[in-house]
Design an enzyme around this catalytic site. Structure first.
Site, short mmCIF file in Angstrom:
data_model
loop_
_atom_site.label_atom_id
_atom_site.label_comp_id
_atom_site.label_asym_id
_atom_site.label_seq_id
_atom_site.Cartn_x
_atom_site.Cartn_y
_atom_site.Cartn_z
N TYR A 188 31.57 67.35 35.81
CA TYR A 188 32.09 66.45 34.77
C TYR A 188 33.60 66.57 34.66
CZ TYR A 188 32.63 63.79 30.54
OH TYR A 188 33.02 62.84 29.65
N PHE A 202 48.42 37.31 37.19
CA PHE A 202 47.07 37.48 37.72
C PHE A 202 46.12 37.42 36.53
CE2 PHE A 202 43.22 39.59 39.05
CZ PHE A 202 42.88 38.73 40.09
N THR A 203 44.92 36.90 36.77
CA THR A 203 43.98 36.59 35.68
C THR A 203 43.75 37.78 34.73
OG1 THR A 203 42.20 37.12 37.23
CG2 THR A 203 42.77 34.80 36.99
N ASP A 222 52.07 46.22 40.29
CA ASP A 222 50.65 46.04 40.56
C ASP A 222 50.53 46.29 42.06
OD1 ASP A 222 48.12 45.27 41.28
OD2 ASP A 222 48.03 43.56 39.91
N LYS A 252 40.89 46.78 47.00
CA LYS A 252 41.52 45.91 47.99
C LYS A 252 42.12 46.79 49.11
CE LYS A 252 41.25 43.08 44.29
NZ LYS A 252 40.69 43.48 42.99
N ARG A 271 41.09 28.92 43.03
CA ARG A 271 42.25 29.55 42.41
C ARG A 271 43.16 28.40 41.97
NH1 ARG A 271 41.43 35.24 41.57
NH2 ARG A 271 40.35 34.03 40.03
N PHE A 329 36.61 31.40 34.89
CA PHE A 329 36.22 31.11 36.27
C PHE A 329 35.04 31.94 36.75
CE2 PHE A 329 38.19 34.96 37.90
CZ PHE A 329 39.12 35.23 36.91
N1 F0G Z 1 45.54 42.86 40.25
C1 F0G Z 1 45.38 42.05 41.30
C2 F0G Z 1 46.57 41.56 42.04
C3 F0G Z 1 44.08 41.65 41.70
O1 F0G Z 1 43.94 40.85 42.74
C4 F0G Z 1 42.97 42.13 40.97
C5 F0G Z 1 41.62 41.71 41.32
C6 F0G Z 1 43.19 42.98 39.88
C7 F0G Z 1 44.49 43.31 39.55
C8 F0G Z 1 42.06 43.48 39.03
O2 F0G Z 1 41.40 44.48 39.70
O3 F0G Z 1 39.10 43.54 40.05
O4 F0G Z 1 39.58 45.97 40.35
O5 F0G Z 1 39.55 44.98 38.09
N2 F0G Z 1 41.36 40.77 42.08
C9 F0G Z 1 40.06 40.34 42.54
C10 F0G Z 1 40.20 39.15 43.42
C11 F0G Z 1 39.06 40.14 41.46
O6 F0G Z 1 39.17 38.65 43.90
O7 F0G Z 1 41.32 38.70 43.67
P1 F0G Z 1 39.82 44.75 39.52
#
Ligand code: F0G
Length: 461
Positions: free
Chosen positions: A75, A127-128, A218, A261, A385, A452
């Site tokens: 843990y 980014f979303t 990021d 990624k 997108r 989305f």
């Molecule tokens: N920042 C970037 C640039 C991303 O592309 C993503 C996720 C995140 C943050 C968030 O990370 O998914 O691990 O919580 N991108 C995915 C995509 C969802 O399909 O582009 P996460």
């Protein structure tokens, strides 16, 4: 022939395979209707070639699979945490590591700690999930990316760059004390996987030092960004991806990362920084939302696989093949006259849905409709997108109607072959020939946040 002109090949061989399921067009028509014309809601078993995302979909190496057996599932104080910490320090330079279950966990922690109600957070495009966490923490996102990034056809090689004039304008308008940090993304996802240059980061650092604004990276796709710098920026041709990554991170104050990624794992992320006080606060938040600060919502084995994935992701041979494959697909489509975002980015090829479907207006969600049609045509799953991803403005509640209305063909790392890329290209080209038959979509269900992922649609009459 010079080294660069020789064709690339994967710097690995295949030890295990996963069988794919083929489906008929009728099956796919039924499946997409059931999924509300949203490729996120398809079952993966109904997909032939899955280009939805490069997130968590990479193939791990034999060394990573072996590392899973080295999981120390204590843990507290897992050996795998200390291994990961060592690797993060070596590759990303930051001294303090707070693991999280994935990228948005790190974004949540960082946004809550650094943003106060009424603050402004500039970024090289949104980014979303990143913007959502900034807004939930009381901040307002301000786009400071160069104009070229919003122009799908611009050939500018550094579309991920920050526009220093936009930064200056923001500082003049709101005051530097209302700007806790700039969020700087490597290989900007929403712009088409577009890199920033080291020269731009250097200029940004001088600016931010002057105004005491932090730079938070990021770093989700910063190894890919480093490869572009090696290939295209003067003075970096003889530096390794690892050296470039090092130099980049050293100019910033911290990072969030989705390790799903570049870092070649199926789950994981982290927040990292140099300031021990900020790190202490982040560890305290981590224990509330993610798990104890030496595992952050991850199993020990996941941290071990991540430590190895980080090392493999910074290998030049890996990036050459990874980005080589993405560009192979792009070249094929470009030759066939398909409208695309250029220059090609790191993780995906983006179809320009406005040009692909000129008969649809943006309120009929051309990119969403195109992704659904591509699936029906071929079983290839892509992602919207565009207007759906951009969401509604929190004040006006109107669709944001972004300039870029794109379909992303995202290539998982080390998963598909060149023959798969050929099939994808043929599918897109076949669809382009009958593009006038593709109808627009309207909402059936629209969720409040990150719509989305879960929205459903029906074809417009
Ligand atoms: N920042 C970037 C640039 C991303 O592309 C993503 C996720 C995140 C943050 C968030 O990370 O998914 O691990 O919580 N991108 C995915 C995509 C969802 O399909 O582009 P996460």
């Amino acid at each position: 022939m010079t080294e660069q002109k020789r064709s690339w090949a994967e710097p690995y061989k295949i030890k295990m395979v996963e069988l794919l399921k083929m489906t008929s067009k009728e099956d796919r028509q039924k499946a997409i209707a059931e999924a509300g014309y949203n490729t996120f809601l398809l079952k993966s078993e109904d997909v032939y070639i899955d280009l939805l995302t490069d997130s968590g979909t990479s193939a791990m190496s034999d060394r990573q699979w072996a590392a899973l057996m080295m999981g120390d599932e204590a843990y507290a104080g897992s050996a795998n945490f200390y291994n990961l910490e060592k690797v993060v320090r070596e590759y990303y330079t930051y001294k303090e590591l707070i693991p999280t279950h994935q990228g948005r966990g790190a974004e949540h922690i960082m946004s809550r700690l650094l943003i106060k109600e009424g603050d402004y957070v500039p970024g090289n495009m949104y980014f979303t999930t990143t913007r959502l966490h900034q807004e939930l923490a009381g901040g307002k996102f301000v786009d400071v990316i160069v104009d070229e990034a919003h122009d799908a056809g611009s050939e500018y090689p550094w579309k991920g760059n920050v526009c220093m004039k936009k930064m200056q304008k923001l500082v003049d308008e709101v005051g530097a004390d209302k700007i806790p940090y700039i969020s700087l993304e490597g290989c900007v996802n929403m712009a088409g996987g577009q890199p920033f240059s080291m020269a731009n980061l250097r200029e940004l650092k001088a600016f931010c030092d002057k105004y005491k604004i932090m730079i938070m990276l990021d770093a989700t796709r910063c190894c890919e960004n480093s490869y572009f710098i090696q290939q295209n920026e003067k003075g970096y041709e003889n530096k390794s991806v690892k050296e470039i990554l090092h130099e980049m991170c050293a100019m910033t104050d911290g990072c969030t990362i989705s390790a799903k990624k570049d870092s070649l794992v199926n789950i994981g992320g982290f927040f990292a920084c140099n300031d021990p006080d900020l790190a202490a606060k982040a560890r305290n938040m981590c224990v509330m939302y993610e798990g104890l600060h030496t595992y952050g919502g991850l199993a020990g084995r996941d941290m071990e696989a991540m430590a190895i994935g980080i090392q493999e992701s910074a290998m030049d041979s890996h990036q050459k093949a990874r980005i080589g494959q993405v560009h192979y697909l792009g070249e094929k489509l470009l030759k066939a006259g398909i409208p695309l975002v250029t220059p090609f980015g790191g993780h995906a090829i983006f179809l320009d849905a406005k040009k692909f479907l000129p008969h649809l207006n943006q309120e009929e969600f051309p990119a969403q409709a195109l992704a659904a049609a591509l699936y029906v045509e071929s079983g290839v799953r892509a992602m919207e997108r565009g207007n759906i991803s951009a969401g509604r403005d929190p004040e006006t509640k109107k669709n944001r109607n972004p300039k870029l209305e794109l379909v992303r063909l995202t290539i998982p790392r080390r998963v598909y072959t060149q023959a798969h890329m050929d099939v994808v290209a043929e599918s897109v080209i076949a669809l382009y020939e009958k593009r006038s038959q593709i109808k627009g979509l309207e909402f059936v269900y629209e969720p409040e946040h990150l719509r989305f992922f879960q929205a459903t649609f029906k074809p417009k009459a």
